[in-house]
Design an enzyme around this catalytic site. Sequence first.
Site: not given
Ligand code: TPP
Length: 665
Positions: A30, A158, A262, A409, A435, A467, A471
């Site tokens: 990336h 993200g 990306h 949690e 949970f 519960d 639960h």
């Molecule tokens: C919990 C989770 N869901 C999905 C992904 C897959 N994933 C990796 S990067 C990304 C997009 C992230 O976007 P952003 O944080 O804006 O990064 P940028 O494209 O700006 O580098 C996704 C969906 C992951 N790594 N973790």
Amino acid sequence: MNDLSITEQQMATAIRVLTMDAVEKANSGHPGAPMGLADVASVLYNRFVHIDPSADRWADRDRFVMSAGHGSMLVYAINHLLGFDDMDVSQLQNFRQLGSRTAGHPEYGHAKGIETTTGPLGQGIATSVGMALAERLQLARFGDELVDHYTYVLAGDGCLMEGISHEAIDLAGHLGLGRLIVCWDDNGITIDGGTELSTSTDQCARFEAAGWHVQRVDGHDHEAIAEAISAARQHGDKPSMIACKTVIGKGAPNKAGSHKVHGAPLGAEEIAATRAALNWPHAAFDIPDDVRQSWLAIAERGKQKRMAWEARLQAHPQRDEFVRGQETASMADLLPAMNEYKKKLSNEAPKIATRKASEMALDVLNDVIPNPLGGSADLTGSNNTKSHNMTSVTRGNYAGDYVHYGIREHGMAAAMNGVALHGGFFAYGGTFLAFADYNRPAIRLSALMGVPVAYVMTHDSIGLGEDGPTHQPVETVASLRAMPNLLVFRPADAVETAEAWMMSATSTCTPTLLCLTRQNVPLLRTTHVEENLVAKGAYVLREADGGRDVTLFASGSEVSLAMDAADMLAKSGVKAAVVSAPCFELFAQQDDAYQAMVRGTAPRVGVEAAIRQGWDLFLDRGDGFVGMKGFGASAPAADLYRHFGITAEAVAHQAMMQLGREELA
Ligand SMILES: Cc1ncc(C[n+]2csc(CCOP(=O)(O)OP(=O)(O)O)c2C)c(N)n1
Ligand SMILES: [Mg+2]
């Protein structure tokens, strides 16, 4: 200042170029985030961060967390430039390859200077809350002569979209973690395209609402970035968020600003164009001396600071206490008090819930280990996690040692990881076992990283009663046992609970999870032995005189059922042994001879108020199992055990079936 910024520009360019070249060579990775964040990272390191690559575990170092873990090349490029001795250029050239330290996402323990594993988005920012919390708590105990560091985080769109960020931000704002500084990579891009496809949140308003100090800057303007970080550092007891407006893939003339940069290599043509645009004539992985020297100067500054700190530590009246707090308690530390406590239990034979037994064990344990940090996700009275002399951590009272994590949690589990990674505390936290699924992504990282946090999970079966099925864990224990490097304990009585806690508190690279009952269970270990029997994972609690006709295996609250069943079988002339199996993972680690001895050769019946999955560790295909097949129901516990057929009679009956015999006497 001008000169400084010119060099700093080149320091940033070095990150960009190393990133694009490593991703190109790996043909995977990336480039976008590291290239976009290169300016923020360069300013942060060049002007603020204090770390010493020659002493990467220095307790008072600043913590840096690349929450947007897909941008791992940012971390590797920086650590290479800083001169970490395990991050030579061959590591960058083998980015993402088997056996290299440069894993696809930064992994704690794979290379020095990686403070936490990131990649599952949102985990980094939530883990950093625990680091910043540990820093506040340590400061309150030892003062700023020994504790004077910051936690810096780079988080992407993200990370901020993930639900866990809400819990993390809320908790950090509430607790006033003033030395937590998050730079948001506000590039408006995620994988699918522009962020307008999927979010309309005003992130700055969101952080402000949670009590953060918020600033916005142009994430490519070095002076503006520096001013913002300075302001954030001086901003009292509010954590800080700096929205850094950046261009993803900055530097790549044709691809920057697009989601196409990306997560894919730029390609030879765009790389050449980027070199030209950045005025960087050097070959791939070739860093000119002056740029390298600028980075190495950061390491040297850190080293000086670390050495001054070492000198202060040596002269400090709390030196021994500080050093001891950085280490995991040893079994030898615990044995005198815990053995006395175990003996008392065996003598008094209390019939209590194992969650209560857990509290009693913690009452003893927390007086012996130097640095417990308890907590619960708003279930303190139910999880019995607050031992007798613990006091609550509040904004302003960081001398406390018990965290009210709130109904968070997932955030709690990630924060506990952060506390453990920071060092200085043994962190445990509670919720209901059902949970655990709300904690799970962070538990998985505890296990993957090998950080010894402890999860206290009460209400561990249909035995919780009224519960109801929402639960009542049924599949949860099996699913947790499926996780590598997690020790799942389900103790049968107060003695086993004490032994499980001893394993937990002394674990160095494995997280532990205690499954504890809400309902009372009798004490089965009425004969005191100093040996920690839980350490073997499973053991013969009751041998059958004159050879076994059948062996009954059980964990937790069902061990007493198995004992009752053995009594019933005895009346029919059937000799049954009973094996208590509090920890499958530890049993699996025992040698073959021990396992064979415990399993025996007689027919077997397992019993656990949960699904059968995982029981093949003890049972063969044809062996019997008494347990759950679907979800539970709402009713008093005793009614539920009868309703679902998990009774001593059922176990005895199953044993008779295994023996091909019809009726009990
Ligand atoms: C919990 C989770 N869901 C999905 C992904 C897959 N994933 C990796 S990067 C990304 C997009 C992230 O976007 P952003 O944080 O804006 O990064 P940028 O494209 O700006 O580098 C996704 C969906 C992951 N790594 N973790
Ligand atoms: Mg983005």
